[in-house]
Scaffold this motif. Structure first.
Motif, short mmCIF file in Angstrom:
data_model
loop_
_atom_site.label_atom_id
_atom_site.label_comp_id
_atom_site.label_asym_id
_atom_site.label_seq_id
_atom_site.Cartn_x
_atom_site.Cartn_y
_atom_site.Cartn_z
N THR A 197 0.83 -1.20 0.00
CA THR A 197 0.00 0.00 0.00
C THR A 197 0.87 1.25 0.00
O THR A 197 1.99 1.27 0.53
CB THR A 197 -0.93 0.01 1.22
N THR A 199 2.13 4.87 1.00
CA THR A 199 2.21 5.55 2.29
C THR A 199 1.76 7.02 2.17
O THR A 199 1.75 7.60 1.09
CB THR A 199 3.65 5.48 2.83
N PRO A 200 1.38 7.64 3.29
CA PRO A 200 0.81 8.99 3.26
C PRO A 200 1.81 10.07 2.85
O PRO A 200 3.02 9.91 3.00
CB PRO A 200 0.37 9.20 4.72
N GLU A 215 -5.06 12.62 -2.02
CA GLU A 215 -5.25 11.72 -0.87
C GLU A 215 -6.39 10.74 -1.13
O GLU A 215 -6.28 9.55 -0.82
CB GLU A 215 -5.51 12.53 0.39
N ARG A 218 -5.08 8.15 -3.42
CA ARG A 218 -4.22 7.20 -2.70
C ARG A 218 -5.07 6.18 -1.94
O ARG A 218 -4.78 4.97 -1.96
CB ARG A 218 -3.30 7.96 -1.73
N GLN A 219 -6.10 6.65 -1.28
CA GLN A 219 -6.97 5.74 -0.55
C GLN A 219 -7.66 4.75 -1.49
O GLN A 219 -7.82 3.57 -1.16
CB GLN A 219 -8.02 6.54 0.24
N ASN A 222 -5.09 2.14 -2.51
CA ASN A 222 -4.83 1.23 -1.39
C ASN A 222 -6.00 0.28 -1.14
O ASN A 222 -5.81 -0.90 -0.81
CB ASN A 222 -4.52 2.02 -0.12
N ASP A 236 1.10 -4.09 4.08
CA ASP A 236 0.38 -2.85 4.39
C ASP A 236 1.33 -1.81 4.99
O ASP A 236 1.33 -1.55 6.20
CB ASP A 236 -0.78 -3.14 5.34
N ASP A 238 1.16 1.39 4.46
CA ASP A 238 0.36 2.54 4.90
C ASP A 238 0.05 2.42 6.38
O ASP A 238 0.27 3.35 7.17
CB ASP A 238 -0.92 2.63 4.07
N ARG A 239 -0.45 1.28 6.77
CA ARG A 239 -0.81 1.07 8.18
C ARG A 239 0.40 1.13 9.10
O ARG A 239 0.31 1.56 10.25
CB ARG A 239 -1.51 -0.28 8.33
N ARG A 242 1.50 5.32 9.12
CA ARG A 242 0.59 6.46 9.18
C ARG A 242 0.36 6.87 10.63
O ARG A 242 0.47 6.05 11.56
CB ARG A 242 -0.74 6.12 8.52
N GLU A 248 -3.89 10.60 7.13
CA GLU A 248 -3.42 11.13 5.85
C GLU A 248 -1.96 11.60 5.94
O GLU A 248 -1.37 12.01 4.94
CB GLU A 248 -4.30 12.29 5.39
#
Length: 280
Positions: A197, A199-200, A215, A218-219, A222, A236, A238-239, A242, A248
């Motif tokens: 995923t 990343t912010p 944003e 991006r979501q 993901n 993951d 992103d998780r 973040r 975000e």
């Protein structure tokens, strides 16, 4: 000659007739120092008086013959995998830290990790180097022993596209189509593909737009990576990095100051988020 797993390998190149142009193989974001010195020093153990430069030149890869069964995991990405924000000569990019983790665990994996990232790279369009779709054969499929691939790229496609709803939706659609093509091409070679995923980048002066179009894109990307079932597995990232209170944005202690790239701690969080099964 024998090379131990994880060892630093120094290669000396002598250009007997000099270099006729600037059109050479290079890695601008190597985060590793090369040393330049006039003359033939192929047998020298050290190069006193050499000029240091934090780039790589000429060499695009080294292959070794393992003395026991070995698998390879290729990683394709942009500057977040190339290691912007990591320590020069510190080998603390996230693929480096993940490799160290693999080697330290009980019954250590014999997996090699091939970092095939390029700073500024995009999936869909050329930038600093050819786009990912164009370089996939050269940088992944043509390499010996690759059984798994991690795809962690797309943030530059979002960030360089116009910050409008229509433009970002087009990038989302095109990225999904590109990921699907990458999976198809890798599967044809018997390679498992893991989607990472994105990343912010909230707070970044270049990519964060006030209306939030990028944003939301991006979501959307993901969400597809996590739920489409197209990949053999999901990493993951992103998780992992973040900010729980502002998803975000990156965790304040994990980025290098620009709210896009990570510091060594942040790269460590990415390394810890890679499932063990990726390097089976």
């Amino acid at each position: 000659m024998r090379v131990h797993p994880g060892a630093n390998l120094t290669v000396t190149v002598y250009l007997a007739e000099g270099q006729a142009s600037n059109e050479i193989t290079s890695h601008p974001g190597s985060r590793t120092t090369s040393h330049l010195l006039r003359g033939n020093h192929l047998e020298a153990a050290d190069l006193p008086g050499a000029t240091p430069t934090d780039h790589w030149y000429f060499l695009s890869g080294v292959e070794v013959r393992p003395d026991r069964p070995t698998t390879a995991v290729a990683v394709v990405g942009d500057s977040l995998t190339d290691g912007r924000g990591s320590t020069t000569n510190g080998n603390d990019r996230w693929p480096d830290q993940w490799f160290d983790r693999l080697r330290s665990r009980r019954g250590a994996s014999q997996a090699a990790v091939l970092n095939q990232a390029a700073g500024g790279n995009r999936v869909l369009h050329d930038g600093l180097g050819p786009n990912l779709l164009a370089r996939l054969d050269r940088d992944v499929l043509a390499h010996t022993g690759v059984e798994s691939l991690i795809v962690f790229e797309g943030v530059n496609d979002l960030g360089t596209a116009e910050a409008t709803e229509a433009a970002q939706q087009q990038v989302v659609d095109d990225l999904i189509a590109a990921y699907d093509q990458i999976v198809t091409r890798a599967h044809a070679q018997g390679i498992e593909v893991y989607g990472a995923t994105l990343t912010p980048f909230g707070g970044n002066g270049m990519y964060d737009d006030p209306a939030g179009h990028r944003e939301r894109a991006r979501q959307a990307v993901n969400e597809w990576i996590r739920t489409s079932g197209r990949f053999d597995g999901v990493v993951d990232f992103d998780r992992a990095v973040r900010d729980p209170g502002a998803p975000e944005r990156l965790r304040p202690d994990a980025h290098d100051g620009d709210w896009l790239h990570l510091n060594p701690k942040g790269y460590g969080l990415l390394a810890a988020a890679v499932p063990d099964r990726v390097a089976r």
